[in-house]
Design a protein around this motif. Structure first.
Motif, PDB file in Angstrom:
ATOM      1  N   ALA A   1     -10.166 -42.986 -38.990  1.00 28.05           N
ATOM      2  CA  ALA A   1     -11.509 -42.980 -38.385  1.00 28.05           C
ATOM      3  C   ALA A   1     -11.508 -43.691 -37.036  1.00 28.05           C
ATOM      4  O   ALA A   1     -12.108 -43.207 -36.065  1.00 28.05           O
ATOM      5  CB  ALA A   1     -12.512 -43.638 -39.328  1.00 28.05           C
ATOM      6  N   VAL A   2     -10.829 -44.826 -36.953  1.00 31.64           N
ATOM      7  CA  VAL A   2     -10.745 -45.565 -35.691  1.00 31.64           C
ATOM      8  C   VAL A   2     -10.028 -44.727 -34.641  1.00 31.64           C
ATOM      9  O   VAL A   2     -10.462 -44.643 -33.481  1.00 31.64           O
ATOM     10  CB  VAL A   2     -10.034 -46.926 -35.902  1.00 31.64           C
ATOM     11  CG1 VAL A   2      -9.726 -47.596 -34.577  1.00 31.64           C
ATOM     12  CG2 VAL A   2     -10.886 -47.836 -36.779  1.00 31.64           C
ATOM     13  N   MET A   3      -8.943 -44.076 -35.042  1.00 32.17           N
ATOM     14  CA  MET A   3      -8.182 -43.253 -34.104  1.00 32.17           C
ATOM     15  C   MET A   3      -9.012 -42.072 -33.592  1.00 32.17           C
ATOM     16  O   MET A   3      -8.971 -41.747 -32.404  1.00 32.17           O
ATOM     17  CB  MET A   3      -6.896 -42.759 -34.774  1.00 32.17           C
ATOM     18  CG  MET A   3      -5.910 -43.878 -35.049  1.00 32.17           C
ATOM     19  SD  MET A   3      -4.581 -43.440 -36.190  1.00 32.17           S
ATOM     20  CE  MET A   3      -3.771 -42.114 -35.337  1.00 32.17           C
TER      21      MET A   3
ATOM     22  N   GLY B   1      -3.724 -46.717 -30.072  1.00 34.31           N
ATOM     23  CA  GLY B   1      -2.392 -46.201 -30.385  1.00 34.31           C
ATOM     24  C   GLY B   1      -1.633 -47.101 -31.348  1.00 34.31           C
ATOM     25  O   GLY B   1      -0.770 -46.626 -32.094  1.00 34.31           O
ATOM     26  N   TRP B   2      -1.958 -48.397 -31.368  1.00 36.14           N
ATOM     27  CA  TRP B   2      -1.310 -49.332 -32.311  1.00 36.14           C
ATOM     28  C   TRP B   2      -1.589 -48.945 -33.751  1.00 36.14           C
ATOM     29  O   TRP B   2      -0.858 -49.341 -34.664  1.00 36.14           O
ATOM     30  CB  TRP B   2      -1.779 -50.765 -32.073  1.00 36.14           C
ATOM     31  CG  TRP B   2      -3.259 -50.948 -32.271  1.00 36.14           C
ATOM     32  CD1 TRP B   2      -4.213 -50.929 -31.294  1.00 36.14           C
ATOM     33  CD2 TRP B   2      -3.959 -51.129 -33.502  1.00 36.14           C
ATOM     34  NE1 TRP B   2      -5.454 -51.085 -31.842  1.00 36.14           N
ATOM     35  CE2 TRP B   2      -5.337 -51.218 -33.208  1.00 36.14           C
ATOM     36  CE3 TRP B   2      -3.554 -51.233 -34.831  1.00 36.14           C
ATOM     37  CZ2 TRP B   2      -6.306 -51.398 -34.176  1.00 36.14           C
ATOM     38  CZ3 TRP B   2      -4.549 -51.408 -35.803  1.00 36.14           C
ATOM     39  CH2 TRP B   2      -5.893 -51.489 -35.467  1.00 36.14           C
ATOM     40  N   ALA B   3      -2.632 -48.182 -33.987  1.00 37.97           N
ATOM     41  CA  ALA B   3      -2.993 -47.827 -35.363  1.00 37.97           C
ATOM     42  C   ALA B   3      -2.021 -46.815 -35.971  1.00 37.97           C
ATOM     43  O   ALA B   3      -1.878 -46.765 -37.194  1.00 37.97           O
ATOM     44  CB  ALA B   3      -4.411 -47.266 -35.408  1.00 37.97           C
ATOM     45  N   THR B   4      -1.353 -46.045 -35.143  1.00 40.44           N
ATOM     46  CA  THR B   4      -0.445 -45.013 -35.669  1.00 40.44           C
ATOM     47  C   THR B   4       0.701 -45.604 -36.482  1.00 40.44           C
ATOM     48  O   THR B   4       0.919 -45.173 -37.625  1.00 40.44           O
ATOM     49  CB  THR B   4       0.079 -44.125 -34.528  1.00 40.44           C
ATOM     50  OG1 THR B   4      -1.041 -43.580 -33.826  1.00 40.44           O
ATOM     51  CG2 THR B   4       0.946 -43.004 -35.055  1.00 40.44           C
ATOM     52  N   PRO B   5       1.460 -46.580 -35.968  1.00 42.68           N
ATOM     53  CA  PRO B   5       2.530 -47.131 -36.804  1.00 42.68           C
ATOM     54  C   PRO B   5       2.004 -47.836 -38.064  1.00 42.68           C
ATOM     55  O   PRO B   5       2.633 -47.768 -39.123  1.00 42.68           O
ATOM     56  CB  PRO B   5       3.274 -48.112 -35.900  1.00 42.68           C
ATOM     57  CG  PRO B   5       2.493 -48.235 -34.663  1.00 42.68           C
ATOM     58  CD  PRO B   5       1.497 -47.135 -34.618  1.00 42.68           C
TER      59      PRO B   5
END
Length: 191
Positions: free
Chosen positions: A72-74, A20-24
């Protein structure tokens, strides 16, 4: 045994929650890209040392690559979380008419016949795909991100976690079914 299997399932799903940290970061990267296009800036930052994934600078192409990498990670790790929370795509309008026992049998058979073989094959090929990128020092040829093996490593991780989650879930459902049948049999004997 059931508690251990549930912990394994939750451990696999943790990666999906953590991503979830990838979203911001993705949102910031998109905003920076838009700003750079309007200001006609190609290189945002440069430095004299090598940073994994970025190399020696952050460019417009690097930010575009970063967006795809984060997405891709998400997707890879978020899919494991979606399976764990049962928020993936399913045929609910049909399954809602089934009994709980029938739904569990379908999940067990689906995991054994489809999920586990698919996850095993994809983990194998994704590992080879990542290893090839690592051994060839694959990177962007258009001034984007270097070290493509880093994002490609998420593929075997994601499929491996998906398979481990499916295996743990299948074993847990089978053990729960056996224990439930044993409890019902004991109840009939005691009655």
């Amino acid at each position: 045994m059931i508690a251990l299997l549930k912990r394994i399932e939750e451990g696999c799903a943790w990666f999906g929650r953590a991503v979830g940290w990838a979203t911001p970061i993705l949102v910031i990267s998109v905003c920076l890209s838009v700003l750079m296009v309007h200001l006609r800036i190609n290189t945002l930052f440069e430095w004299d040392f090598t940073v994994p994934l970025f190399g020696h600078k952050i460019t417009m192409n690097g930010l575009t690559d970063l967006q795809w990498h984060l997405f891709a990670v998400m997707v890879m790790l978020g899919g494991v979380y979606a399976l764990h929370t049962d928020s993936h795509v399913s045929v609910d309008f049909i399954a809602s008419n089934f009994t709980e026992r029938t739904r569990r049998i379908i999940v067990i058979l689906g995991d054994i016949v489809f999920l586990l073989p698919f996850a095993a094959v994809m983990t194998w090929f994704a590992w080879k795909f990542m290893a090839s990128a690592y051994l060839s020092h694959e990177g962007s040829s258009y001034d984007g991100l270097a070290d493509r093996w880093i994002v490609k490593a998420v593929m075997p991780l994601g499929f491996g976690l998906l398979g481990l989650l499916g295996l743990a879930r299948t074993l847990r459902l089978i053990v729960q079914r056996i224990l439930t049948r044993g409890a019902v049999a004991e109840k009939k004997i005691g009655a």
